[in-house]
Design a protein around this motif. Structure first.
Motif, mmCIF file in Angstrom:
data_model
loop_
_atom_site.group_PDB
_atom_site.id
_atom_site.type_symbol
_atom_site.label_atom_id
_atom_site.label_comp_id
_atom_site.label_asym_id
_atom_site.label_seq_id
_atom_site.Cartn_x
_atom_site.Cartn_y
_atom_site.Cartn_z
ATOM 1 N N GLY A 8 0.813 -1.208 0.000
ATOM 2 C CA GLY A 8 0.000 0.000 0.000
ATOM 3 C C GLY A 8 0.845 1.256 0.000
ATOM 4 O O GLY A 8 0.467 2.278 -0.591
ATOM 5 N N VAL A 9 2.001 1.200 0.652
ATOM 6 C CA VAL A 9 2.910 2.352 0.695
ATOM 7 C C VAL A 9 3.484 2.614 -0.695
ATOM 8 O O VAL A 9 3.531 3.758 -1.157
ATOM 9 C CB VAL A 9 4.050 2.109 1.703
ATOM 10 C CG1 VAL A 9 5.075 3.242 1.640
ATOM 11 C CG2 VAL A 9 3.496 1.975 3.109
ATOM 12 N N LYS A 10 3.901 1.544 -1.373
ATOM 13 C CA LYS A 10 4.445 1.682 -2.728
ATOM 14 C C LYS A 10 3.388 2.266 -3.666
ATOM 15 O O LYS A 10 3.676 3.174 -4.458
ATOM 16 C CB LYS A 10 4.895 0.305 -3.241
ATOM 17 C CG LYS A 10 5.516 0.318 -4.636
ATOM 18 C CD LYS A 10 6.865 1.018 -4.621
ATOM 19 C CE LYS A 10 7.692 0.734 -5.864
ATOM 20 N NZ LYS A 10 7.086 1.221 -7.111
ATOM 21 N N LYS A 11 2.159 1.769 -3.557
ATOM 22 C CA LYS A 11 1.086 2.257 -4.419
ATOM 23 C C LYS A 11 0.816 3.734 -4.142
ATOM 24 O O LYS A 11 0.627 4.528 -5.073
ATOM 25 C CB LYS A 11 -0.182 1.434 -4.187
ATOM 26 C CG LYS A 11 -1.337 1.821 -5.102
ATOM 27 C CD LYS A 11 -2.564 0.959 -4.848
ATOM 28 C CE LYS A 11 -3.718 1.364 -5.763
ATOM 29 N NZ LYS A 11 -4.930 0.540 -5.517
ATOM 30 N N TYR A 12 0.797 4.113 -2.848
ATOM 31 C CA TYR A 12 0.569 5.510 -2.493
ATOM 32 C C TYR A 12 1.654 6.409 -3.087
ATOM 33 O O TYR A 12 1.363 7.470 -3.657
ATOM 34 C CB TYR A 12 0.536 5.689 -0.973
ATOM 35 C CG TYR A 12 0.718 7.132 -0.554
ATOM 36 C CD1 TYR A 12 -0.327 8.049 -0.643
ATOM 37 C CD2 TYR A 12 1.960 7.602 -0.108
ATOM 38 C CE1 TYR A 12 -0.156 9.377 -0.302
ATOM 39 C CE2 TYR A 12 2.138 8.930 0.245
ATOM 40 C CZ TYR A 12 1.079 9.805 0.141
ATOM 41 O OH TYR A 12 1.272 11.119 0.475
ATOM 42 N N MET A 13 2.902 5.990 -2.949
ATOM 43 C CA MET A 13 4.012 6.808 -3.436
ATOM 44 C C MET A 13 3.945 6.970 -4.951
ATOM 45 O O MET A 13 4.129 8.073 -5.478
ATOM 46 C CB MET A 13 5.341 6.190 -2.995
ATOM 47 C CG MET A 13 5.569 6.251 -1.488
ATOM 48 S SD MET A 13 7.034 5.357 -0.926
ATOM 49 C CE MET A 13 8.329 6.476 -1.474
ATOM 50 N N ASP A 14 3.672 5.878 -5.663
ATOM 51 C CA ASP A 14 3.600 5.939 -7.127
ATOM 52 C C ASP A 14 2.412 6.799 -7.582
ATOM 53 O O ASP A 14 2.542 7.633 -8.481
ATOM 54 C CB ASP A 14 3.455 4.527 -7.715
ATOM 55 C CG ASP A 14 4.728 3.703 -7.564
ATOM 56 O OD1 ASP A 14 5.791 4.307 -7.341
ATOM 57 O OD2 ASP A 14 4.643 2.469 -7.668
ATOM 58 N N THR A 15 1.260 6.603 -6.945
ATOM 59 C CA THR A 15 0.054 7.348 -7.316
ATOM 60 C C THR A 15 0.224 8.840 -7.038
ATOM 61 O O THR A 15 -0.156 9.689 -7.853
ATOM 62 C CB THR A 15 -1.167 6.821 -6.541
ATOM 63 O OG1 THR A 15 -1.345 5.437 -6.835
ATOM 64 C CG2 THR A 15 -2.424 7.586 -6.910
#
Length: 215
Positions: free
Chosen positions: A84-91
């Motif tokens: 979820g952290v990776k997705k947040y950062m990319d988004t």
């Protein structure tokens, strides 16, 4: 980060009152909470804060005095455990490129015109800022909301107390000893209710004749 990313593992750790750095160490190193060494917790803490501030594997390697290869392995494991952290950062990065600003939870904006710069260094700095600013900015918003609420409450109360200083996420008060216990209850209540997040806002209180002693 837990609130903004909605990552299940981070949310669980905070909502269960775990030491987040120990919880991260357990995830990254694949050990139980009881097996974590001080060195592993230190590494996890560096990863938790480093990624929020946009630290690269090179920067993490330098901070932990390990090889860049090992640092990258830590980062990869972190994102594997906290997708979820990776997705947040990319988004967040992609959205910032599109609209050239980011917002705190409360809608306060930081404009980032350099995020589409042809200058790679300027662009990368703006990308790191885009990831960090919603968290840092929201933290600043929360403490300001707490200060406003507390100031209004103190003015209308009969307590012999006043707020004298803010330092990052701390508030310092001067209070007559007779009103100390009442103030402690009030401060904790108002600060912990300054925002409604998916993780609890937990406030610790220290007292003393000066700020150093209160710590």
């Amino acid at each position: 980060m837990a609130h903004l990313s909605g990552d299940k593992s981070l949310l669980t750790a905070f909502n269960e009152g775990k030491d987040i750095h120990r919880a991260t160490a357990a995830e990254v190193f694949g050990v139980t909470l009881d097996e974590i060494t001080n060195e592993q917790r230190r590494a996890a803490k560096a990863i938790n804060f480093g990624l929020i501030y946009g630290m690269s594997a090179f920067g993490l390697a330098k901070q932990l005095n390990i090889s860049r290869y090992d640092a990258q392995a830590y980062v990869d494991l972190y994102f594997e455990r906290y997708p979820g952290v990776k997705k947040y950062m990319d988004t967040t990065r992609d959205k910032a490129h599109e609209q050239e600003y980011v917002e705190t939870i409360f809608g306060r904006r930081l404009y980032l015109p350099e995020i589409n710069s042809r200058n790679g260094q300027q662009r990368q700095y703006a990308e790191r800022t885009a990831i960090n600013a919603p968290m840092q900015g929201t933290a600043a918003d929360i403490i300001k909301r707490a200060m406003i609420k507390l100031n209004q409450t103190l003015i209308s109360s009969s307590l012999d107390a006043r707020m004298i200083m803010q330092v990052h996420d701390e508030l310092v008060f001067e209070v007559a000893e007779k009103d100390l216990e009442k103030l402690k209850v009030l401060v904790k209540q108002e600060m912990e209710s300054a925002a409604e997040l998916t993780v609890p806002l937990v406030v610790d209180i220290g007292t003393g004749i000066n700020w150093d002693e209160a710590h």
